[in-house]
Enzyme design. Sequence first.
Site, PDB file in Angstrom:
ATOM      1  N   LYS A 293       0.137   4.249  -0.190  1.00 15.20           N
ATOM      2  CA  LYS A 293      -0.487   5.410   0.464  1.00 15.20           C
ATOM      3  C   LYS A 293      -0.259   6.680  -0.380  1.00 15.20           C
ATOM      4  CE  LYS A 293      -0.161   3.063   4.852  1.00 15.20           C
ATOM      5  NZ  LYS A 293      -0.051   3.132   6.305  1.00 15.20           N
TER       6      LYS A 293
ATOM      7  N   GLU B 151      -6.666   4.529   8.059  1.00 18.61           N
ATOM      8  CA  GLU B 151      -6.486   5.968   7.850  1.00 18.61           C
ATOM      9  C   GLU B 151      -7.753   6.596   7.286  1.00 18.61           C
ATOM     10  OE1 GLU B 151      -2.900   5.322   5.695  1.00 18.61           O
ATOM     11  OE2 GLU B 151      -1.967   4.709   7.574  1.00 18.61           O
TER      12      GLU B 151
ATOM     13  N   GLY C  46       2.615   2.379  10.811  1.00 18.02           N
ATOM     14  CA  GLY C  46       3.523   3.511  10.642  1.00 18.02           C
ATOM     15  C   GLY C  46       4.226   3.914  11.918  1.00 18.02           C
TER      16      GLY C  46
ATOM     17  N   SER D 259       3.668  -2.066  10.224  1.00 25.90           N
ATOM     18  CA  SER D 259       5.119  -2.101  10.388  1.00 25.90           C
ATOM     19  C   SER D 259       5.742  -3.451  10.003  1.00 25.90           C
ATOM     20  CB  SER D 259       5.509  -1.716  11.820  1.00 25.90           C
ATOM     21  OG  SER D 259       5.072  -0.393  12.107  1.00 25.90           O
TER      22      SER D 259
ATOM     23  N   GLU E 197      -5.178  -4.875  10.581  1.00 26.89           N
ATOM     24  CA  GLU E 197      -4.158  -3.845  10.751  1.00 26.89           C
ATOM     25  C   GLU E 197      -4.419  -3.108  12.062  1.00 26.89           C
ATOM     26  OE1 GLU E 197      -2.319  -2.687   6.710  1.00 26.89           O
ATOM     27  OE2 GLU E 197      -4.082  -1.465   6.994  1.00 26.89           O
TER      28      GLU E 197
ATOM     29  N   ASN F  26       0.865  -1.180   0.000  1.00 25.82           N
ATOM     30  CA  ASN F  26       0.000   0.000   0.000  1.00 25.82           C
ATOM     31  C   ASN F  26       0.902   1.230   0.000  1.00 25.82           C
ATOM     32  OD1 ASN F  26      -1.756   2.065   0.504  1.00 25.82           O
ATOM     33  ND2 ASN F  26      -2.414   1.338   2.528  1.00 25.82           N
TER      34      ASN F  26
ATOM     35  N   HIS G  39      -9.511   1.154   5.030  1.00 23.87           N
ATOM     36  CA  HIS G  39      -8.205   1.301   5.682  1.00 23.87           C
ATOM     37  C   HIS G  39      -8.345   2.185   6.930  1.00 23.87           C
ATOM     38  CE1 HIS G  39      -4.065   2.391   6.465  1.00 23.87           C
ATOM     39  NE2 HIS G  39      -3.755   1.281   5.829  1.00 23.87           N
TER      40      HIS G  39
HETATM   41  P1  13P Z   1       3.150   0.464   7.671  1.00 22.28           P
HETATM   42  O1  13P Z   1       3.700  -0.833   7.087  1.00 22.28           O
HETATM   43  O2  13P Z   1       3.857   1.674   7.164  1.00 22.28           O
HETATM   44  O3  13P Z   1       3.042   0.384   9.151  1.00 22.28           O
HETATM   45  O4  13P Z   1       1.638   0.599   7.104  1.00 22.28           O
HETATM   46  C1  13P Z   1       0.778  -0.461   7.219  1.00 22.28           C
HETATM   47  C2  13P Z   1      -0.454  -0.181   6.453  1.00 22.28           C
HETATM   48  O5  13P Z   1      -1.247   0.672   6.853  1.00 22.28           O
HETATM   49  C3  13P Z   1      -0.680  -0.903   5.193  1.00 22.28           C
HETATM   50  O6  13P Z   1      -1.968  -0.680   4.707  1.00 22.28           O
END
Ligand code: 13P
Length: 252
Positions: free
Chosen positions: A11, A97, A173, A213, A167, A9, A95
């Site tokens: 982002k 976010e 992150g 992560s 997640e 992803n 997601h």
């Molecule tokens: P990170 O791997 O940067 O923690 O992000 C995970 C994520 O949100 C994948 O959709």
Amino acid sequence: MRRLFVAGNWKMNLDGCRSHDLAEGLKKQLADVQDVRVAVFPPYVYLNCVANVLNKTPIEVGAQNMYPEPEGAYTGEVSGAMLTDVGCRCVILGHSERRHVIGETDEFINRKVHKALECGLEPVLCLGETLEQRRAGQMEKVVSGQLRAGLDGVSAGQMEKITVAYEPVWAIGTGETATPEQADQAHACLRNVLGEVYDEEVAEATIIQYGGSVKPDNAADLLSMPNVDGALVGGASLSVESFVPIVQAALN
Ligand code: 13P
């Protein structure tokens, strides 16, 4: 046996040039990957370019979101048909976010799941608890509720098109990863819910990715757990050097 699914992803990262180069790099390194399903999710504006680079390769392309209406006056939004038109096979929905920063609800995400399926897209339904919820002992309640709500009205037959991504919000992150045992426990809980809502066959067949992560040095341990069927990778999916070893960990 479930076929592991590793996805990147991207982002809201990279630019056109770097997206193109990353896709080219993955194409070279993963040209004959077969035993693991691999997908990348670039920002909307680079989908076309990345899909062209990855055309006729085993690496699939998907979008990070979509709007649950076919067309019309929805300024700034993108439909499922537009995504298939530019070469997407799958789409990330719900997601964290989008749930927590943009305020998407379970009900809205469920509408997107149905519309994506209708458009021939394969949804990756994301869910996960916050740190507060985990500390309050509510992980199972939260993720079970998100799963039931996200899949409301989805048939057992449609479940073969759905991937679930666990997640935990506190691991995204932050550099803090769920331990393999924590991930496996959450995944086992989700698989139980699938058994209750559908049946044992659907529960056993559904791919449940872990995200939060994931890095080259922790991927193998996470992927070795019985209920962890792949990874949804954020930061470490932004370079060939860190994403390819995660795919390789899934191959071993
Ligand atoms: P990170 O791997 O940067 O923690 O992000 C995970 C994520 O949100 C994948 O959709």
